[in-house]
Scaffold this motif. Sequence first.
Motif, short mmCIF file in Angstrom:
data_model
loop_
_atom_site.label_atom_id
_atom_site.label_comp_id
_atom_site.label_asym_id
_atom_site.label_seq_id
_atom_site.Cartn_x
_atom_site.Cartn_y
_atom_site.Cartn_z
N LYS A 19 0.85 -1.31 -0.17
CA LYS A 19 -0.09 -0.10 -0.11
C LYS A 19 0.81 1.42 -0.06
CE LYS A 19 -4.06 -2.19 2.17
NZ LYS A 19 -4.97 -1.83 3.51
N TYR A 20 0.29 2.18 -0.41
CA TYR A 20 1.03 3.60 -0.42
C TYR A 20 1.18 4.11 1.19
CZ TYR A 20 -0.13 4.21 -5.27
OH TYR A 20 -0.08 4.22 -6.77
N PRO A 21 2.35 4.36 1.40
CA PRO A 21 2.54 4.51 2.81
C PRO A 21 1.97 5.93 3.22
CG PRO A 21 4.68 4.75 1.83
CD PRO A 21 3.53 4.27 0.60
N GLU A 22 1.93 7.01 2.28
CA GLU A 22 1.73 8.14 2.87
C GLU A 22 1.15 8.94 1.52
OE1 GLU A 22 6.16 9.83 1.81
OE2 GLU A 22 5.57 9.83 3.68
N GLY A 23 0.91 10.41 1.67
CA GLY A 23 0.35 11.00 0.77
C GLY A 23 -1.25 10.98 0.48
N LYS A 24 -1.60 11.56 -0.78
CA LYS A 24 -3.03 11.61 -1.09
C LYS A 24 -3.65 10.41 -1.23
CE LYS A 24 -6.03 13.89 -4.10
NZ LYS A 24 -6.61 14.61 -5.37
N LYS A 66 -2.45 7.56 0.37
CA LYS A 66 -2.14 6.71 1.36
C LYS A 66 -3.24 5.46 1.62
CE LYS A 66 -0.90 6.53 6.35
NZ LYS A 66 -0.93 7.49 7.65
N ASP A 67 -2.75 4.34 1.92
CA ASP A 67 -3.69 3.05 2.12
C ASP A 67 -4.42 2.63 0.88
OD1 ASP A 67 -2.90 2.90 4.70
OD2 ASP A 67 -4.35 4.40 5.47
N GLN A 68 -4.32 3.38 -0.28
CA GLN A 68 -4.79 2.65 -1.39
C GLN A 68 -3.62 1.77 -2.07
OE1 GLN A 68 -6.18 5.32 -4.53
NE2 GLN A 68 -7.24 6.39 -2.94
N GLN A 88 -0.59 0.42 -3.91
CA GLN A 88 0.58 0.47 -4.79
C GLN A 88 0.71 -0.26 -5.93
OE1 GLN A 88 4.06 1.86 -2.48
NE2 GLN A 88 4.99 2.68 -4.44
N GLY A 144 -0.81 6.16 -8.81
CA GLY A 144 -0.22 6.99 -7.97
C GLY A 144 -0.56 8.71 -7.83
#
Length: 270
Positions: free
Chosen positions: A161-166, A168-170, A172, A189
């Motif tokens: 998962k995306y660890p940060e940013g807009k 995040k938790d989606q 990756q 992303g």
Amino acid sequence: MQKIVPAIWFDNNAQQAFEFYTEVFPDSMIHFSDPVVTEASLSGVVFTGINGGPQFRPNPAISYMVVSESHDEIDLIWNGLSQEGKILMALDTYPWSQHYGWLEDKYGVSWQLYYGKLSDVHGQRIIPTLMFCGEQQGKCMSALHFYEQLFPDFVSDGILKYPEGKMKDQIQHTQFKVKNFVLMAMDSGVPQDFTFTEGNSLVILCENQPEIDQYWNFITQKGIESMCGWCKDEFGVSWQIIPKNMAELMARPDAVLRLMKMKKIIIEDF
């Protein structure tokens, strides 16, 4: 026999495109070509090209991840595909790969070239990769749950998962295997203004009518029925649900006329 086959929609130049691809990719060959369909193996993975006209075009919502253990091979493939193409991410070193790039070839087909271990992708050298973006942004996890129910033999190889940013938790990146075929998926992303179209579809080759019924009925519960065995799932991904002996059925008298009357394919009606 490969039971899931990626299909690409072309503007009546499928054979020309696959002649180009068989020159670019090692261990490739065209199996057959007729006015409607071209079938080829690219680095051991079977693809279908459809002469569908200008109605649909492939886009990066479905790309093809090319995995190689050779920098030189990646360079050769990149140089071939980039002719008259469009670079989406330059061939370079990234945190996830020493040698990676993303481009769109002259036919509008998207390819990601990735230096990595073939053992990590079960030896499959080209992997269809679904990117959930546009109106489908953030729905990759829901789609994974759906595909796990759709395919009885679904096996996940992990989720990052995306660890940060807009975003995040989606998701990756994720990789999974169905019908002994590897697929990848991700949420984009960055925001995109496109999503899945019929330009790229996935063919499920079925053993018999009950298997056709099983996949068709499950996909179209919340999806969309189309014609000639085509349907869309609730996330907009296009599928073709056809019998494995489709070529034999299409050789029968008036087969085209019979097919054009069908939504879900009924084998006994050919």
